[in-house]
Write a protein that holds these residues in place. Sequence first.
Motif, mmCIF file in Angstrom:
data_model
loop_
_atom_site.group_PDB
_atom_site.id
_atom_site.type_symbol
_atom_site.label_atom_id
_atom_site.label_comp_id
_atom_site.label_asym_id
_atom_site.label_seq_id
_atom_site.Cartn_x
_atom_site.Cartn_y
_atom_site.Cartn_z
ATOM 1 N N VAL A 136 0.856 -1.185 0.000
ATOM 2 C CA VAL A 136 0.000 0.000 0.000
ATOM 3 C C VAL A 136 0.891 1.234 0.000
ATOM 4 O O VAL A 136 1.915 1.271 0.689
ATOM 5 N N THR A 137 0.517 2.233 -0.764
ATOM 6 C CA THR A 137 1.281 3.481 -0.814
ATOM 7 C C THR A 137 0.371 4.683 -0.569
ATOM 8 O O THR A 137 -0.838 4.623 -0.814
ATOM 9 N N ILE A 138 0.981 5.750 -0.053
ATOM 10 C CA ILE A 138 0.269 7.014 0.135
ATOM 11 C C ILE A 138 0.290 7.764 -1.200
ATOM 12 O O ILE A 138 1.350 7.928 -1.797
ATOM 13 N N VAL A 139 -0.894 8.155 -1.655
ATOM 14 C CA VAL A 139 -1.010 8.844 -2.943
ATOM 15 C C VAL A 139 -1.779 10.145 -2.763
ATOM 16 O O VAL A 139 -2.333 10.419 -1.693
ATOM 17 N N ARG A 140 -1.804 10.938 -3.817
ATOM 18 C CA ARG A 140 -2.541 12.203 -3.773
ATOM 19 C C ARG A 140 -4.040 11.975 -3.682
ATOM 20 O O ARG A 140 -4.566 11.035 -4.278
ATOM 21 N N LYS A 141 -4.709 12.854 -2.964
ATOM 22 C CA LYS A 141 -6.169 12.799 -2.873
ATOM 23 C C LYS A 141 -6.755 12.889 -4.280
ATOM 24 O O LYS A 141 -6.293 13.685 -5.099
ATOM 25 N N GLY A 142 -7.762 12.047 -4.568
ATOM 26 C CA GLY A 142 -8.366 12.049 -5.893
ATOM 27 C C GLY A 142 -7.766 11.021 -6.829
ATOM 28 O O GLY A 142 -8.270 10.822 -7.938
ATOM 29 N N THR A 143 -6.692 10.337 -6.391
ATOM 30 C CA THR A 143 -6.082 9.289 -7.214
ATOM 31 C C THR A 143 -7.089 8.162 -7.407
ATOM 32 O O THR A 143 -7.677 7.686 -6.427
ATOM 33 N N PRO A 144 -7.328 7.718 -8.648
ATOM 34 C CA PRO A 144 -8.276 6.624 -8.884
ATOM 35 C C PRO A 144 -7.915 5.377 -8.068
ATOM 36 O O PRO A 144 -6.752 4.967 -8.058
ATOM 37 N N GLY A 145 -8.911 4.838 -7.359
ATOM 38 C CA GLY A 145 -8.692 3.650 -6.530
ATOM 39 C C GLY A 145 -8.191 3.949 -5.137
ATOM 40 O O GLY A 145 -8.142 3.064 -4.284
ATOM 41 N N GLY A 146 -7.832 5.217 -4.893
ATOM 42 C CA GLY A 146 -7.342 5.600 -3.568
ATOM 43 C C GLY A 146 -8.473 5.674 -2.548
ATOM 44 O O GLY A 146 -9.612 6.017 -2.890
ATOM 45 N N LYS A 147 -8.169 5.310 -1.285
ATOM 46 C CA LYS A 147 -9.184 5.344 -0.221
ATOM 47 C C LYS A 147 -8.667 6.169 0.946
ATOM 48 O O LYS A 147 -7.495 6.072 1.318
ATOM 49 N N GLU A 148 -9.555 6.970 1.521
ATOM 50 C CA GLU A 148 -9.166 7.812 2.651
ATOM 51 C C GLU A 148 -8.881 6.959 3.876
ATOM 52 O O GLU A 148 -9.625 6.030 4.191
ATOM 53 N N ALA A 149 -7.786 7.274 4.565
ATOM 54 C CA ALA A 149 -7.392 6.558 5.780
ATOM 55 C C ALA A 149 -7.172 7.572 6.892
ATOM 56 O O ALA A 149 -6.461 8.563 6.714
ATOM 57 N N ILE A 150 -7.804 7.321 8.044
ATOM 58 C CA ILE A 150 -7.725 8.253 9.173
ATOM 59 C C ILE A 150 -7.397 7.485 10.448
ATOM 60 O O ILE A 150 -8.008 6.448 10.738
#
Length: 248
Positions: A136-150
Amino acid sequence: MNMQHGGAGEEQHSGQSRFEVLFEDNHLLGIVKPVNIPVQEDATGDPDLLTLLKEDVKERYNKPGNVYMGLVHRLDRPVGGAMIFAKTSKAASRLSESVRTHAFRKVYLTVVHGKPSASQGRLVNTLLKDAKSNTVTIVRKGTPGGKEAILDYTVLGSAEGFSLLKIDLLTGRSHQIRVQLSGIGCPLFGDQKYGAAVNRPGQQIALWSSLVGFPHPVTKDDIELISLPPQTHPWSLWPQQLQKQAIR
């Protein structure tokens, strides 16, 4: 409250579970997950927790036929600690709803290299999983397939170049704690995947599911399952009493 071994209307059974049982009644089974066992069957073909629990319940209660065991949340293979499973589909459905509505609380203890710049804080990232490499990698917000993690963290103490952190997990993304803490320069002790530069092969990852809290799917009682990490290095750098008080 920390519920131990059973509840109202508990089934009669013979024999001791091969797992450390934190809570059990007709609807739920809460255990301490041993480290290095996959929760579900994976490509390795190694024995998985879900299958082992079904076999365990079948033996203890002399049940004929298949045993139902519902998976509500997950822990990475190398991670140990408190887990809750549903013994009926109705309980599984209601617990899953608790997860969706954030009525399901997950608290972890972890030991990291270094020390976060702030003694407590909230980490918000967008994570992208590569299923092929299981990373898993940290990507820019809005990246396709990306999910918010808090997650929220609190530093409980530092010693010998390590810090003990309490983590309140607010989303349940794959490898979330490991990736987010590595992202702020504090990789987990023993994590070969996201901290290979500072960890040695063979070290056990220092991440433990210490508290799982939720409303009982039938009685609506507040249930808390509590499990403390083993008192081996690096956990033993801090008193167990500090760890216990911190997770409440």
